[in-house]
Write an enzyme that holds these catalytic residues in place. Structure first.
Site, PDB file in Angstrom:
ATOM      1  CE  LYS A   1      13.975 -81.699  19.094  1.00 18.87           C
ATOM      2  NZ  LYS A   1      14.399 -81.300  17.737  1.00 18.87           N
ATOM      3  CG  ASN A   2      16.801 -84.189  17.309  1.00 19.18           C
ATOM      4  OD1 ASN A   2      15.752 -83.585  17.042  1.00 19.18           O
ATOM      5  ND2 ASN A   2      17.845 -83.596  17.845  1.00 19.18           N
TER       6      ASN A   2
ATOM      7  CB  CYS B   1      16.500 -74.156  16.925  1.00 18.22           C
ATOM      8  SG  CYS B   1      15.461 -75.070  18.056  1.00 18.22           S
TER       9      CYS B   1
ATOM     10  NE  ARG C   1      19.469 -75.894  11.992  1.00 22.25           N
ATOM     11  CZ  ARG C   1      18.664 -76.542  12.830  1.00 22.25           C
ATOM     12  NH1 ARG C   1      17.684 -75.904  13.429  1.00 22.25           N
ATOM     13  NH2 ARG C   1      18.826 -77.828  13.059  1.00 22.25           N
TER      14      ARG C   1
ATOM     15  CG  ASP D   1      20.830 -80.725  20.172  1.00 27.02           C
ATOM     16  OD1 ASP D   1      21.238 -79.721  19.555  1.00 27.02           O
ATOM     17  OD2 ASP D   1      20.352 -81.730  19.599  1.00 27.02           O
TER      18      ASP D   1
ATOM     19  NE  ARG E   1      10.416 -77.261  17.247  1.00 25.77           N
ATOM     20  CZ  ARG E   1      11.649 -77.108  16.790  1.00 25.77           C
ATOM     21  NH1 ARG E   1      12.245 -75.959  16.868  1.00 25.77           N
ATOM     22  NH2 ARG E   1      12.286 -78.118  16.233  1.00 25.77           N
TER      23      ARG E   1
HETATM   24  C1  EPZ Z   1      20.320 -82.104  14.001  1.00 25.08           C
HETATM   25  O1  EPZ Z   1      20.233 -80.937  13.194  1.00 25.08           O
HETATM   26  C2  EPZ Z   1      19.391 -81.882  15.157  1.00 25.08           C
HETATM   27  N1  EPZ Z   1      18.047 -81.708  14.648  1.00 25.08           N
HETATM   28  C3  EPZ Z   1      19.836 -80.681  15.985  1.00 25.08           C
HETATM   29  O2  EPZ Z   1      19.032 -80.636  17.143  1.00 25.08           O
HETATM   30  C4  EPZ Z   1      21.286 -80.877  16.431  1.00 25.08           C
HETATM   31  O3  EPZ Z   1      21.760 -79.702  17.041  1.00 25.08           O
HETATM   32  C5  EPZ Z   1      22.188 -81.204  15.242  1.00 25.08           C
HETATM   33  O4  EPZ Z   1      21.632 -82.326  14.483  1.00 25.08           O
HETATM   34  C6  EPZ Z   1      23.599 -81.577  15.632  1.00 25.08           C
HETATM   35  O5  EPZ Z   1      23.581 -82.672  16.518  1.00 25.08           O
HETATM   36  C7  EPZ Z   1      17.339 -82.766  14.275  1.00 25.08           C
HETATM   37  O6  EPZ Z   1      17.767 -83.901  14.369  1.00 25.08           O
HETATM   38  C8  EPZ Z   1      15.967 -82.506  13.768  1.00 25.08           C
HETATM   39  P1  EPZ Z   1      23.594 -81.148  11.168  1.00 25.08           P
HETATM   40  P2  EPZ Z   1      20.809 -80.959  11.731  1.00 25.08           P
HETATM   41  O7  EPZ Z   1      23.192 -81.319   9.770  1.00 25.08           O
HETATM   42  O8  EPZ Z   1      20.670 -82.322  11.177  1.00 25.08           O
HETATM   43  C9  EPZ Z   1      26.483 -78.032   8.952  1.00 25.08           C
HETATM   44  C10 EPZ Z   1      17.727 -79.701  18.840  1.00 25.08           C
HETATM   45  O9  EPZ Z   1      17.967 -78.843  19.718  1.00 25.08           O
HETATM   46  N2  EPZ Z   1      25.799 -78.465   7.709  1.00 25.08           N
HETATM   47  O10 EPZ Z   1      24.239 -82.285  11.896  1.00 25.08           O
HETATM   48  O11 EPZ Z   1      20.181 -79.844  10.984  1.00 25.08           O
HETATM   49  C11 EPZ Z   1      25.576 -77.213   9.849  1.00 25.08           C
HETATM   50  O12 EPZ Z   1      25.567 -75.853   9.477  1.00 25.08           O
HETATM   51  C12 EPZ Z   1      18.179 -79.511  17.415  1.00 25.08           C
HETATM   52  O13 EPZ Z   1      17.088 -80.748  19.080  1.00 25.08           O
HETATM   53  C13 EPZ Z   1      26.259 -78.039   6.493  1.00 25.08           C
HETATM   54  O14 EPZ Z   1      27.238 -77.278   6.402  1.00 25.08           O
HETATM   55  O15 EPZ Z   1      22.339 -80.639  12.020  1.00 25.08           O
HETATM   56  C14 EPZ Z   1      26.186 -77.462  11.219  1.00 25.08           C
HETATM   57  O16 EPZ Z   1      27.265 -76.590  11.422  1.00 25.08           O
HETATM   58  C15 EPZ Z   1      18.769 -78.156  17.150  1.00 25.08           C
HETATM   59  N3  EPZ Z   1      25.622 -78.466   5.359  1.00 25.08           N
HETATM   60  C16 EPZ Z   1      26.734 -78.891  11.122  1.00 25.08           C
HETATM   61  O17 EPZ Z   1      26.816 -79.172   9.713  1.00 25.08           O
HETATM   62  C17 EPZ Z   1      24.556 -79.313   5.401  1.00 25.08           C
HETATM   63  O18 EPZ Z   1      24.028 -79.680   4.351  1.00 25.08           O
HETATM   64  C18 EPZ Z   1      25.869 -79.965  11.769  1.00 25.08           C
HETATM   65  O19 EPZ Z   1      24.538 -79.874  11.273  1.00 25.08           O
HETATM   66  C19 EPZ Z   1      24.086 -79.747   6.650  1.00 25.08           C
HETATM   67  C20 EPZ Z   1      24.725 -79.305   7.815  1.00 25.08           C
END
Ligand code: EPZ
Length: 418
Positions: A22-23, A118, A123, A306, A398
């Site tokens: 998916k991702n 989610c 986020r 995840d 989803r």
């Molecule tokens: C991706 O989300 C995935 N979603 C998530 O999968 C997954 O949990 C996550 O990566 C971590 O592996 C998709 O790929 C669509 P991040 P993403 O930016 O990209 C912080 C699922 O179940 N952060 O890596 O949104 C954030 O708060 C979903 O399939 C900032 O502080 O995650 C978090 O603590 C849920 N500022 C950490 O970084 C930013 O600008 C990691 O978030 C961006 C993120």
């Protein structure tokens, strides 16, 4: 309201084939918008709601989308336009924020409502904005809409303050049509980042270092469509592996890259299960009641957040006490109250869940609050005695392709009731 009704207590047995990730799919689909020439045939797309929504967004943006079969499409984005994407659509998932990087790169403008996804805590998208701004775009968030504009994007060095998959991918999308070279430091190393890099390279960009924490992207003047096959979904695979151990079963999970599943495999072995890896399949066999184990979620190659929720459901019936520490998301424990209704003994203190293993679970009515919470409840329902009714299955849809059929193929008894 649709629900899943599971009559649990049956060991999973047989062979299950996992779909595309998916991702990865939700990064590759917006990347297809970067091509001003030719078309892209994308294969191994999972047949899930997030992909269907993304294909509709591409159509809304003027791309031609031809569905070739249930797992492949041809996308021609030659005549695409940077139309605004409204909240009603953007909120359907998180990955709509990739449209900002993609449209900005291709057209110099993007207007996308803040994404949904989610509900697992704050986020923020500050790192996305920081990266795109460093590439000389003007980015604002006004009344819940991300507006980005750039005369031209110019490559530079960007250091991410947090390891973010989303920011890494958004910056790669933008940088692939920027002037000069972008060096992205402290980048995410997830395999879907590598998958996207492979697609961008096939389209004519030059991305080096994906899979390490320094990615260099030399922008191209234009990109052209290219064929691409999405890598397998390691979280879907992990969910079946975990459910197999929980139900005392024996299952071969096909169409996987075992290397991507190492954190799961290692944990299941630590818990006493037998896991055999071979080429593109993994065989999992339960070996009595699993033993307790501690997990701490981390960016790749650490234990994936995840898979934390389904793994917590398994640890709930392990022998002994397990500690589950969630370091990526601030509140990804919404499944715990629902699991406790089924007889688990879990308490959450801050970012850690203390899981006292119980001998068995009892089916009851529960509700999924998000995608992987739903997966955790499915695992629990398969383990539990009696009937488990899970509401909120639109979350599960989803990200899990034909979960009812796949589980039935493994001998589970379950139905979807509309
Ligand atoms: C991706 O989300 C995935 N979603 C998530 O999968 C997954 O949990 C996550 O990566 C971590 O592996 C998709 O790929 C669509 P991040 P993403 O930016 O990209 C912080 C699922 O179940 N952060 O890596 O949104 C954030 O708060 C979903 O399939 C900032 O502080 O995650 C978090 O603590 C849920 N500022 C950490 O970084 C930013 O600008 C990691 O978030 C961006 C993120």
């Amino acid at each position: 309201m649709a629900k899943l009704v599971i009559r649990g207590g049956r060991p999973l047995k047989g062979v299950v084939r996992v779909g595309g990730r998916k991702n990865s799919a939700v990064a590759v689909l917006p990347a297809a918008l970067l091509a001003s020439k030719g078309s892209s045939v994308i294969e191994n797309l999972p047949d899930i709601r997030d992909v269907r929504v993304y294909l509709d967004i591409l159509r809304h943006l003027g791309a031609e989308v031809e569905v070739l079969d249930e797992h492949s499409v041809r996308i021609n984005a030659t005549r695409a336009l940077p139309r605004p994407v409204a909240y009603a659509v953007a909120k359907k998932m998180r990955a709509t924020y990739y449209l900002v990087g993609a449209l900005l790169a291709r057209f110099g403008e993007a207007e996308i409502a803040m994404p949904g996804g989610c509900d697992i805590g704050l986020r923020p998208i500050d790192q996305h904005i920081k990266g795109l701004t460093a590439l000389e775009a003007e980015v604002t968030v006004e009344a819940g809409v991300i507006k980005a504009r750039a005369e031209r994007l110019v490559g530079t060095t960007i250091y991410l303050d947090v390891v973010s998959v989303g920011a890494t991918i958004n910056i790669m999308l933008a940088a692939s049509l920027a002037e000069g070279t972008t060096v992205l430091e402290n980048a995410a190393r997830e395999p879907h980042v590598v998958d996207l890099a492979n697609y961008l390279n096939a389209m004519g960009a030059r991305v080096v270092g994906a899979g390490t924490d320094v990615i260099k992207i030399r922008g191209a003047a234009e990109l052209r469509g290219s064929p691409h096959a999405i890598i397998p979904d390691e979280i879907e695979a992990a969910t079946y592996m975990i459910a197999t151990v929980g139900t005392g079963g024996e299952v071969v999970v096909e169409n996987v890259i075992p290397k991507h599943l190492e954190p799961i495999t290692a944990k299941l072995r630590e818990m006493g299960a037998e896991v055999i890896e071979n080429g593109d399949w993994i065989k999992v066999r339960a070996n009595g009641r699993p033993k307790a184990a501690n997990i701490k979620t981390l960016p790749y190659p650490g234990f994936p957040t995840d898979a934390q929720q389904p793994m917590t459901a398994l640890l709930a019936v392990a022998e002994g006490t397990s500690l589950v520490t969630e370091t990526v998301w601030e509140s990804r424990f919404r499944h715990v109250d629902e699991l406790n209704r089924m007889g688990t003994n879990i308490r959450v203190e801050g970012r850690t869940a203390i899981v006292e293993g119980v001998e068995g679970l009892t089916g009851t009515s529960v509700a999924a609050s998000d995608l992987r919470a739903g997966a955790a409840l499915v695992v629990a329902g398969l383990i539990a005695d009696g009937v488990t009714e899970i509401e909120g299955i639109e979350h599960i849809d989803r990200g899990y392709e034909r979960i009812v059929e796949k589980l039935r193929g493994l001998g589970a008894e379950l139905d979807r009731e509309e």
